[in-house]
Motif scaffolding. Structure first.
Motif, PDB file in Angstrom:
ATOM      1  N   ARG A  17     118.371  -2.571   6.959  1.00 54.30           N
ATOM      2  CA  ARG A  17     119.191  -2.360   8.164  1.00 54.30           C
ATOM      3  C   ARG A  17     118.748  -1.802   9.476  1.00 54.30           C
ATOM      4  NH1 ARG A  17     122.866   1.084   9.811  1.00 54.30           N
ATOM      5  NH2 ARG A  17     124.613   0.325  11.147  1.00 54.30           N
ATOM      6  N   ASP A  18     118.303  -0.769   9.350  1.00 55.15           N
ATOM      7  CA  ASP A  18     117.778   0.266  10.226  1.00 55.15           C
ATOM      8  C   ASP A  18     116.352  -0.494  11.080  1.00 55.15           C
ATOM      9  OD1 ASP A  18     119.662   2.013  10.045  1.00 55.15           O
ATOM     10  OD2 ASP A  18     118.616   3.646   8.978  1.00 55.15           O
ATOM     11  N   GLU A  19     115.605  -0.874  10.270  1.00 60.28           N
ATOM     12  CA  GLU A  19     114.424  -1.538  10.573  1.00 60.28           C
ATOM     13  C   GLU A  19     114.731  -2.685  11.490  1.00 60.28           C
ATOM     14  OE1 GLU A  19     110.409  -3.188   8.523  1.00 60.28           O
ATOM     15  OE2 GLU A  19     111.285  -1.753   7.477  1.00 60.28           O
ATOM     16  N   PHE A  20     115.711  -3.708  10.546  1.00 60.06           N
ATOM     17  CA  PHE A  20     116.015  -4.734  11.504  1.00 60.06           C
ATOM     18  C   PHE A  20     116.699  -4.546  12.785  1.00 60.06           C
ATOM     19  CE2 PHE A  20     119.566  -7.782  12.366  1.00 60.06           C
ATOM     20  CZ  PHE A  20     118.887  -8.969  12.277  1.00 60.06           C
ATOM     21  N   ILE A  21     117.561  -3.560  12.977  1.00 61.82           N
ATOM     22  CA  ILE A  21     118.106  -2.983  14.360  1.00 61.82           C
ATOM     23  C   ILE A  21     116.958  -2.576  15.388  1.00 61.82           C
ATOM     24  CG2 ILE A  21     119.350  -1.328  15.474  1.00 61.82           C
ATOM     25  CD1 ILE A  21     121.310  -1.668  13.091  1.00 61.82           C
ATOM     26  N   GLN A  22     115.970  -1.853  14.922  1.00 65.43           N
ATOM     27  CA  GLN A  22     114.948  -1.383  15.392  1.00 65.43           C
ATOM     28  C   GLN A  22     113.812  -2.819  15.994  1.00 65.43           C
ATOM     29  OE1 GLN A  22     112.080   1.169  13.344  1.00 65.43           O
ATOM     30  NE2 GLN A  22     111.663   2.209  15.304  1.00 65.43           N
ATOM     31  N   THR A  23     113.736  -3.457  15.249  1.00 66.04           N
ATOM     32  CA  THR A  23     113.049  -4.494  15.395  1.00 66.04           C
ATOM     33  C   THR A  23     113.697  -5.328  16.587  1.00 66.04           C
ATOM     34  OG1 THR A  23     111.973  -4.952  13.290  1.00 66.04           O
ATOM     35  CG2 THR A  23     112.079  -6.995  14.783  1.00 66.04           C
ATOM     36  N   PHE A  24     115.036  -5.724  16.421  1.00 70.39           N
ATOM     37  CA  PHE A  24     115.676  -6.498  17.446  1.00 70.39           C
ATOM     38  C   PHE A  24     115.825  -5.718  18.729  1.00 70.39           C
ATOM     39  CE2 PHE A  24     116.822  -9.287  14.277  1.00 70.39           C
ATOM     40  CZ  PHE A  24     116.499 -10.725  14.965  1.00 70.39           C
ATOM     41  N   SER A  25     115.960  -4.432  18.421  1.00 72.61           N
ATOM     42  CA  SER A  25     116.060  -3.710  19.910  1.00 72.61           C
ATOM     43  C   SER A  25     114.828  -3.726  20.670  1.00 72.61           C
ATOM     44  CB  SER A  25     116.326  -2.067  19.607  1.00 72.61           C
ATOM     45  OG  SER A  25     116.366  -1.361  20.516  1.00 72.61           O
ATOM     46  N   LYS A  26     113.695  -3.688  20.167  1.00 77.78           N
ATOM     47  CA  LYS A  26     112.428  -3.722  20.913  1.00 77.78           C
ATOM     48  C   LYS A  26     112.309  -5.359  21.402  1.00 77.78           C
ATOM     49  CE  LYS A  26     109.740  -0.784  17.840  1.00 77.78           C
ATOM     50  NZ  LYS A  26     108.658  -0.606  16.720  1.00 77.78           N
ATOM     51  N   LEU A  27     112.604  -6.224  20.735  1.00 75.62           N
ATOM     52  CA  LEU A  27     112.474  -7.787  21.174  1.00 75.62           C
ATOM     53  C   LEU A  27     113.719  -7.859  22.393  1.00 75.62           C
ATOM     54  CD1 LEU A  27     112.307  -9.610  17.939  1.00 75.62           C
ATOM     55  CD2 LEU A  27     110.706  -9.148  19.591  1.00 75.62           C
ATOM     56  N   LEU A  28     114.922  -7.357  22.298  1.00 73.26           N
ATOM     57  CA  LEU A  28     115.891  -7.442  23.445  1.00 73.26           C
ATOM     58  C   LEU A  28     114.924  -6.696  24.806  1.00 73.26           C
ATOM     59  CD1 LEU A  28     119.111  -7.030  21.393  1.00 73.26           C
ATOM     60  CD2 LEU A  28     117.963  -9.053  22.695  1.00 73.26           C
ATOM     61  N   ASP A  29     114.421  -5.561  24.441  1.00 74.97           N
ATOM     62  CA  ASP A  29     113.855  -4.894  25.609  1.00 74.97           C
ATOM     63  C   ASP A  29     112.851  -5.708  26.207  1.00 74.97           C
ATOM     64  OD1 ASP A  29     115.142  -2.630  25.204  1.00 74.97           O
ATOM     65  OD2 ASP A  29     113.691  -1.419  24.154  1.00 74.97           O
ATOM     66  N   ARG A  30     112.327  -6.753  25.814  1.00 77.62           N
ATOM     67  CA  ARG A  30     111.426  -7.760  26.541  1.00 77.62           C
ATOM     68  C   ARG A  30     112.054  -8.743  26.991  1.00 77.62           C
ATOM     69  NH1 ARG A  30     107.080  -8.036  21.681  1.00 77.62           N
ATOM     70  NH2 ARG A  30     108.039 -10.160  21.431  1.00 77.62           N
ATOM     71  N   VAL A  31     113.431  -8.841  26.758  1.00 78.99           N
ATOM     72  CA  VAL A  31     114.079 -10.204  27.282  1.00 78.99           C
ATOM     73  C   VAL A  31     114.957  -9.908  28.538  1.00 78.99           C
ATOM     74  CG1 VAL A  31     115.820 -12.084  26.539  1.00 78.99           C
ATOM     75  CG2 VAL A  31     113.911 -11.438  25.170  1.00 78.99           C
ATOM     76  N   SER A  32     115.150 -10.593  29.673  1.00 75.22           N
ATOM     77  CA  SER A  32     116.114 -10.056  30.527  1.00 75.22           C
ATOM     78  C   SER A  32     117.329 -10.421  30.209  1.00 75.22           C
ATOM     79  CB  SER A  32     115.530 -11.039  31.674  1.00 75.22           C
ATOM     80  OG  SER A  32     116.018 -12.187  31.856  1.00 75.22           O
ATOM     81  N   PRO A  33     118.436  -9.618  30.592  1.00 83.18           N
ATOM     82  CA  PRO A  33     119.636  -9.697  30.339  1.00 83.18           C
ATOM     83  C   PRO A  33     120.204 -11.116  30.562  1.00 83.18           C
ATOM     84  CG  PRO A  33     119.225  -7.478  31.178  1.00 83.18           C
ATOM     85  CD  PRO A  33     117.865  -8.369  31.486  1.00 83.18           C
ATOM     86  N   GLN A  34     119.736 -11.587  31.795  1.00 82.04           N
ATOM     87  CA  GLN A  34     120.106 -12.936  32.271  1.00 82.04           C
ATOM     88  C   GLN A  34     119.911 -14.009  31.232  1.00 82.04           C
ATOM     89  OE1 GLN A  34     118.330 -10.981  34.054  1.00 82.04           O
ATOM     90  NE2 GLN A  34     119.859 -10.296  35.621  1.00 82.04           N
TER      91      GLN A  34
END
Length: 69
Positions: A17-34
């Motif tokens: 779960r923690d690894e999953f959250i970390q992976t998505f967190s890194k990916l979301l950092d690369r995507v603009s909020p818009q």
């Protein structure tokens, strides 16, 4: 013995779960909020499924030796 197995499973799930959250967190950092906010539920679901599949495949390949790959 069973209690220890259950504890280990719970720990494994927590780590996953923690690894999953970390992976998505890194990916979301690369995507603009818009872009992220403009996705409907189905589009978001498809993107998440692709990321999960890719992560799963990458961990499966880690179990193989170089010759097996």
């Amino acid at each position: 013995m069973i209690d220890q197995t259950m504890e280990n499973d719970s720990l494994d799930q927590e780590l996953d779960r923690d690894e999953f959250i970390q992976t998505f967190s890194k990916l979301l950092d690369r995507v603009s909020p818009q872009i992220f906010l403009s996705l409907n539920d189905e589009q978001l679901k498809k993107r998440v499924e692709r990321v999960m599949s890719t992560e799963l495949l990458s961990t499966i390949l880690d179990d193989f030796t170089s010759e097996e790959k």
